[in-house]
Design a protein around this motif. Structure first.
Motif, mmCIF file in Angstrom:
data_model
loop_
_atom_site.group_PDB
_atom_site.id
_atom_site.type_symbol
_atom_site.label_atom_id
_atom_site.label_comp_id
_atom_site.label_asym_id
_atom_site.label_seq_id
_atom_site.Cartn_x
_atom_site.Cartn_y
_atom_site.Cartn_z
ATOM 1 N N VAL A 153 0.834 -1.191 0.000
ATOM 2 C CA VAL A 153 0.000 0.000 0.000
ATOM 3 C C VAL A 153 0.873 1.247 0.000
ATOM 4 C CG1 VAL A 153 -1.831 1.223 1.240
ATOM 5 C CG2 VAL A 153 -1.753 -1.275 1.288
ATOM 6 N N ALA A 154 0.406 2.275 -0.682
ATOM 7 C CA ALA A 154 1.132 3.540 -0.714
ATOM 8 C C ALA A 154 1.166 4.174 0.679
ATOM 9 C CB ALA A 154 0.461 4.500 -1.695
ATOM 10 N N GLY A 185 0.587 6.456 3.642
ATOM 11 C CA GLY A 185 -0.536 7.350 3.910
ATOM 12 C C GLY A 185 -1.893 6.782 3.533
ATOM 13 N N GLN A 186 -1.926 5.643 2.838
ATOM 14 C CA GLN A 186 -3.179 5.054 2.388
ATOM 15 C C GLN A 186 -3.528 3.759 3.134
ATOM 16 O OE1 GLN A 186 -5.331 6.214 -0.096
ATOM 17 N NE2 GLN A 186 -4.135 8.083 0.008
ATOM 18 N N LEU A 187 -2.731 3.386 4.088
ATOM 19 C CA LEU A 187 -2.917 2.097 4.750
ATOM 20 C C LEU A 187 -4.297 1.982 5.390
ATOM 21 C CD1 LEU A 187 -1.193 -0.497 5.387
ATOM 22 C CD2 LEU A 187 -0.855 0.485 7.655
ATOM 23 N N VAL A 202 -7.234 1.877 2.725
ATOM 24 C CA VAL A 202 -7.307 0.598 2.020
ATOM 25 C C VAL A 202 -7.812 -0.499 2.957
ATOM 26 C CG1 VAL A 202 -5.958 -1.193 0.858
ATOM 27 C CG2 VAL A 202 -5.515 1.219 0.352
ATOM 28 N N ASN A 229 5.044 -1.518 4.561
ATOM 29 C CA ASN A 229 3.758 -0.810 4.596
ATOM 30 C C ASN A 229 2.665 -1.655 3.940
ATOM 31 O OD1 ASN A 229 2.445 1.690 5.382
ATOM 32 N ND2 ASN A 229 2.060 2.005 3.203
ATOM 33 N N GLU A 269 -7.783 2.754 -4.525
ATOM 34 C CA GLU A 269 -6.753 3.783 -4.536
ATOM 35 C C GLU A 269 -5.762 3.525 -3.408
ATOM 36 O OE1 GLU A 269 -6.320 8.669 -4.238
ATOM 37 O OE2 GLU A 269 -8.298 7.709 -4.259
ATOM 38 N N GLY A 270 -4.492 3.513 -3.750
ATOM 39 C CA GLY A 270 -3.454 3.276 -2.758
ATOM 40 C C GLY A 270 -2.840 1.899 -2.824
ATOM 41 N N VAL A 271 -3.490 0.947 -3.520
ATOM 42 C CA VAL A 271 -2.936 -0.394 -3.664
ATOM 43 C C VAL A 271 -1.864 -0.381 -4.748
ATOM 44 C CG1 VAL A 271 -3.414 -2.764 -4.389
ATOM 45 C CG2 VAL A 271 -4.989 -1.584 -2.843
ATOM 46 N N LEU A 272 -0.644 -0.764 -4.382
ATOM 47 C CA LEU A 272 0.475 -0.739 -5.322
ATOM 48 C C LEU A 272 0.721 -2.089 -5.972
ATOM 49 C CD1 LEU A 272 3.003 1.377 -3.200
ATOM 50 C CD2 LEU A 272 1.386 2.181 -4.933
#
Length: 348
Positions: free
Chosen positions: A253-254, A256-258, A261, A281, A307-310
């Motif tokens: 996860v990016a 700040g987005q944990l 998500v 993270n 949004e935020g899932v890498l």
């Protein structure tokens, strides 16, 4: 448990299992009302499900209820041909909460709970890493658990079963805080010990075995449940309910987005377990779906769109040997080993 038995389960059997996942200690009369069957038939079929090893009910102290703990996600590589031997050794260790044989880059994935905190971890892994066959051991601290759903199968019959209104809450069950050890005394612990191997023992059977009054056992049990000091766990192979794909995902996860998500994933009924880990993270997630096609749909239509899932790494669960500190009653039969017999039971 013969594999054939899973193929012969009826819709009524599956409804009984769903009801047991909602409340493993519900009376057969209450379960009959939930599933729409007669008390006699539901009692007979339910007892057969338990005696055959299709399902097992256990009552355990809630995690952390007896003092501080830290939990570690462990990924293990084994020497060729030793996976089951290593897994069996780990099943017998009291601090191993779950262990499963998986596909992918590792052979086994487990959770190790360290009582007293992470400073005690080196003492435990020195023993476990010396198990013959262990070649690589990777640990990751579990920082926070967002979801543990004990009745993940409820989604199958939610619209047609007469489940209590409170059942909706348990679909997204999460840790409700830590039970204070001061809530327990020796008699409370004895009650939970008696219910560990058979969570459906009647209060009278527990009382007779401990030399206590039945009403006292019942009162203490209800108090522990209300305080969140115990968990009632229904173990059942997902395949018994037509859920053919059990998958463990490590979702990157990016920064700040944990949290965002995690809250999004937590809402999916297919997500049985969700936790934040320290490394990279990331979120550790268990997903249960009816088929690989449904898993593909979850990944492409849900997970990948958040949004935020890498990205993610995934491992299919091939054989679950232990969950919630309790050995599953079916894994030995699945690999041709003799079953480990439990205590005789007197069901609720």
């Amino acid at each position: 448990m013969p594999v054939k038995m899973l193929d012969e389960l009826t819709e009524l059997d599956r409804r009984i299992i769903v009801a047991l996942q909602h409340d493993g200690r519900a009376s057969w009369r209450a379960i009959a009302e939930m599933v729409g069957g007669t008390v006699a038939t539901v009692t007979r079929r339910g007892q057969q499900l338990l005696s055959s090893g299709v399902a097992r009910i256990a009552v355990l102290p809630a995690l952390g209820s007896e003092g501080p703990v830290d939990a570690f996600l462990v990924r293990i590589n084994c020497a060729p041909g030793t996976q089951l031997q290593v897994a069996e050794e780990l099943v017998g260790h009291p601090d191993v909460r779950f262990i499963t044989l998986v596909t992918g880059g590792y052979d086994l994935i487990a959770e190790l709970v360290v009582h007293g905190g992470s400073t005690h971890y080196p003492q435990i892994i020195q023993q476990l890493q010396s198990i013959r066959g262990v070649e690589r051991w990777r640990s990751d601290l579990i920082m926070h658990v967002y979801k543990v759903s004990y009745d993940w199968s409820r989604q199958l019959f939610a619209s047609t079963m007469k489940l209590p209104e409170s059942a909706a809450e348990s679909l997204a069950q999460v840790d409700a805080g830590v039970c204070d050890p001061s809530h327990f005394d020796d008699q409370d612990r004895a009650i939970l010990t008696a219910l560990r191997d058979d969570g459906r023992l009647t209060f009278k059977s527990v009382a007779d075995g401990l030399g206590m009054n039945e009403s006292s056992v019942r009162r203490r049990f209800e108090r522990m449940r209300q305080l969140g000091c115990m968990d009632t766990l229904t173990l059942v192979p997902a395949s018994a309910l037509g859920m053919g794909a059990e998958t463990l995902l490590t979702v990157n996860v990016a920064p700040g987005q944990l949290e965002a998500v995690a809250q999004a994933l937590r809402a999916y009924p297919a997500v049985r377990y969700l936790a934040a880990t320290l490394d990279q993270n990331s979120l550790f997630c268990e997903v249960i779906t009816p088929s690989t096609e449904d898993l593909y749909s979850f990944i492409t239509s849900s997970l990948s769109t958040l949004e935020g899932v890498l990205g993610w790494n995934a491992a299919m669960e091939l054989l679950f040997l232990k969950r919630g500190f309790v050995e599953t009653p079916w894994w030995r039969a699945q690999v041709g080993l003799p079953a480990r017999r439990g205590a005789s039971t007197t069901s609720v």
